[in-house]
Enzyme design. Sequence first.
Site, mmCIF file in Angstrom:
data_model
loop_
_atom_site.group_PDB
_atom_site.id
_atom_site.type_symbol
_atom_site.label_atom_id
_atom_site.label_comp_id
_atom_site.label_asym_id
_atom_site.label_seq_id
_atom_site.Cartn_x
_atom_site.Cartn_y
_atom_site.Cartn_z
ATOM 1 N N GLY A 183 0.799 -1.212 0.000
ATOM 2 C CA GLY A 183 0.000 0.000 0.000
ATOM 3 C C GLY A 183 0.832 1.262 0.000
ATOM 4 N N ARG A 226 2.222 3.082 2.325
ATOM 5 C CA ARG A 226 3.472 3.086 3.096
ATOM 6 C C ARG A 226 4.538 2.263 2.389
ATOM 7 N NH1 ARG A 226 6.809 0.874 7.099
ATOM 8 N NH2 ARG A 226 7.500 2.425 8.621
ATOM 9 N N CYS A 227 4.148 1.114 1.844
ATOM 10 C CA CYS A 227 5.116 0.282 1.118
ATOM 11 C C CYS A 227 5.728 1.034 -0.063
ATOM 12 C CB CYS A 227 4.439 -0.983 0.597
ATOM 13 S SG CYS A 227 3.932 -2.159 1.865
ATOM 14 N N MET A 228 4.946 1.900 -0.705
ATOM 15 C CA MET A 228 5.394 2.570 -1.927
ATOM 16 C C MET A 228 6.201 3.828 -1.667
ATOM 17 S SD MET A 228 2.206 2.190 -4.587
ATOM 18 C CE MET A 228 1.117 3.262 -3.647
#
Length: 406
Positions: free
Chosen positions: A394, A396-398
């Site tokens: 999501g 945060r991951c990106m």
Amino acid sequence: MAIHVTSEIGPLKQVLLHRPGRELEHLIPDTLERLLFDDIPYLAAAQREHDVFARTLTDNGVEVLYLEDLMAGTLQNDPSLKPAFIRDFIREAGAVALNYQEELFQLLMDIQDEKELVLRTMAGVNLSELRRPTKSTLSEMVRREDRFVLEPIPNLYFTRDPFATIGRGVSLNRMYSATRRRETIYGRYILTYHPDYAQKVPLYYQPSFPFSIEGGDILNLNAQTLAIGISQRTTPEAIELLASNLFRSEGCAVNTILALDIPSMRAYMHLDTVFTQVDNDKFTIHPGILQTLRIYQLSRDGSGGVRTVERTKPLDTVLAELLELERVTLIHCGGQDRIAAEREQWNDGSNTLCIAPGKVVVYDRNNITNRILEDHGVTVLEIPSSELSRGRGGPRCMSMPLMREG
């Protein structure tokens, strides 16, 4: 100051992204499992969604930097790095790439534009692109010409994982899967040679260390405290080694690490897929981890070592104590509906990017969790996610924050 990140919620000032590129178009059904994908995103739509993500950040005062631009700038600033970078990249690409290393080296060296070179290393190279006049070896005769001798790196748009910012330094990580280990090369060259970062950023972990750890498992709770997930991709040995390096590093303020032991499974691959901070005293959490969660606290032992104890109190109580708050609210992804919680966790309902206290970027598809966040007074900025979410990560991951206000 090149990097400054001491929390998950301080106003975000500068962030590192990677706009998805041709590496996604080089995914095929036969390679999905090895390259850690469950489906093949449609690139044009994924890029449109990612552009909305970047625009949402810039519209809210965040400076967006791109991994591909920083790496190209590093090579432009010092052209002598180019052959070493290419050699390192081929060496980390595995046995097949090494079998064709001279042909690959020449192909990549012939690319004059630095950004084009960087994008090519990300997208991969197949056998038909190499300059081999005849099929003279057994492998060439047996293998199809569209076989990749330098595999694509489709996970790159999850910039959170290859390295993690901690205070004014970085954990340059050893990735769990061999298919992702080349991702750290870009960070290593940028942090070592780019004029904005060279000699300014201490490295608390290195890819050469033997134990895997990834940035999605590392959360800055405050300047003194980290939460790190023991997960599918981060080992307890790596956490101990990072803790020892942090505690011994002059100028590093971190003195406490909460190690949260979550189930080792793809759905919960990192801590931030089940737990993120959205405000000073509020966290999202996937309720499915609460029954089995074990909490360990690592701190300095007074003689240069690491002291570890298990915390038996509930997570919200432990967090309130460490953050010196009266209470902490855990907001359940999907609310009280188990089916909604499982579905929205799979689509990264718990994976929020906080850009200021009480203000988060989320995927629009997780409508139940998003409304619950709003009911708790959190400002929700929704971005489209039909294609980006296929990679199982999501907002945060990106994103890799490089600068936050204190």
